[in-house]
Design a protein around this motif. Sequence first.
Motif, PDB file in Angstrom:
ATOM      1  N   PRO A 182      -4.248  59.417 -14.621  1.00 29.70           N
ATOM      2  CA  PRO A 182      -5.059  60.459 -15.287  1.00 29.70           C
ATOM      3  C   PRO A 182      -5.748  61.424 -14.329  1.00 29.70           C
ATOM      4  O   PRO A 182      -5.838  62.620 -14.612  1.00 29.70           O
ATOM      5  CB  PRO A 182      -6.090  59.642 -16.084  1.00 29.70           C
ATOM      6  N   TYR A 186      -4.790  65.198 -14.951  1.00 26.80           N
ATOM      7  CA  TYR A 186      -5.722  66.024 -15.729  1.00 26.80           C
ATOM      8  C   TYR A 186      -6.866  66.619 -14.915  1.00 26.80           C
ATOM      9  O   TYR A 186      -7.650  67.392 -15.455  1.00 26.80           O
ATOM     10  CB  TYR A 186      -6.304  65.195 -16.876  1.00 26.80           C
ATOM     11  N   ASN A 190      -4.982  70.281 -12.804  1.00 31.67           N
ATOM     12  CA  ASN A 190      -5.519  71.133 -13.859  1.00 31.67           C
ATOM     13  C   ASN A 190      -6.245  72.327 -13.226  1.00 31.67           C
ATOM     14  O   ASN A 190      -7.293  72.160 -12.601  1.00 31.67           O
ATOM     15  CB  ASN A 190      -6.492  70.332 -14.730  1.00 31.67           C
ATOM     16  N   ASN A 204     -13.336  66.227 -18.433  1.00 30.87           N
ATOM     17  CA  ASN A 204     -12.621  66.976 -19.458  1.00 30.87           C
ATOM     18  C   ASN A 204     -12.068  65.987 -20.465  1.00 30.87           C
ATOM     19  O   ASN A 204     -11.930  64.794 -20.177  1.00 30.87           O
ATOM     20  CB  ASN A 204     -11.518  67.860 -18.859  1.00 30.87           C
ATOM     21  N   GLU A 205     -11.778  66.467 -21.648  1.00 37.37           N
ATOM     22  CA  GLU A 205     -11.436  65.576 -22.759  1.00 37.37           C
ATOM     23  C   GLU A 205     -10.188  64.743 -22.483  1.00 37.37           C
ATOM     24  O   GLU A 205     -10.162  63.540 -22.757  1.00 37.37           O
ATOM     25  CB  GLU A 205     -11.219  66.404 -24.031  1.00 37.37           C
ATOM     26  N   TYR A 206      -9.155  65.347 -21.917  1.00 38.07           N
ATOM     27  CA  TYR A 206      -7.907  64.621 -21.687  1.00 38.07           C
ATOM     28  C   TYR A 206      -8.098  63.496 -20.676  1.00 38.07           C
ATOM     29  O   TYR A 206      -7.586  62.389 -20.850  1.00 38.07           O
ATOM     30  CB  TYR A 206      -6.821  65.587 -21.213  1.00 38.07           C
ATOM     31  N   SER A 210      -7.782  59.542 -21.735  1.00 37.29           N
ATOM     32  CA  SER A 210      -6.736  58.783 -21.049  1.00 37.29           C
ATOM     33  C   SER A 210      -7.320  57.610 -20.276  1.00 37.29           C
ATOM     34  O   SER A 210      -6.773  56.500 -20.301  1.00 37.29           O
ATOM     35  CB  SER A 210      -5.966  59.704 -20.101  1.00 37.29           C
TER      36      SER A 210
END
Length: 222
Positions: A182, A186, A190, A204-206, A210
């Motif tokens: 992750p 991400y 990113n 961050n959300e992802y 994860s």
Amino acid sequence: MTIYSLYIFDRHCTCVYYQDWHRTVRPKTAVEGGMLPAVYAGVYPSAAGGEDASYNSNRNTLSSSSGVVVAVNDDMPRTPLPNQAFSPAPSLLQQQQQQQQPAPPTSALSFDEEAKLVYGVVLSLRNMIKKLSGKDEQFVNYQTSTYKLHLYETLSGYKFVILSDPNADSLRFVLRQIYSGPFLEYVVRNPLVPMDSKERGIDNEYFRVSTDRMIRGLTVFQ
């Protein structure tokens, strides 16, 4: 056995990410200017009180001041994590029961002071291991009667720290898989996440979802 919390520190000794699962004492809102934004919304000063009324955990992870240091010069095997799937949404009755549960007490330390305490323990013990055992030894975990601290440090200076049940085996391979999975996917790759900015965290959300799925899929997570 279970897992309590995860901290990520950058090469500037700053906490850039936090996530927890089981704590009886919830983290206290950080003081103004004490932490970066995008670390953990629940304790950021601008949040509504910085506290989540539905916060639920099983133990205070920073209640002991003595413990045992473990150092090894071998990495743990890259044990694969189990396949994971989204859990079904809780029923209306379960949601009502969760809302009726009283909120746990708040830590006496603000979150920024707690993060400094965790990093200070890691830095002090890592330096002690290097002085006593030489460069071939690595500080990988620290155990007390109530929790166990696990450390994984990347070549770029990021430190991944997990606090778990004291009876848990080494979770260094889990931290390494969070980094290689992750975190690289991400955060590093990113373009919207400002790495090493000294101004913002990496939340961050992802990445959070994860990481949560990965931790909840472990056999030690209860």
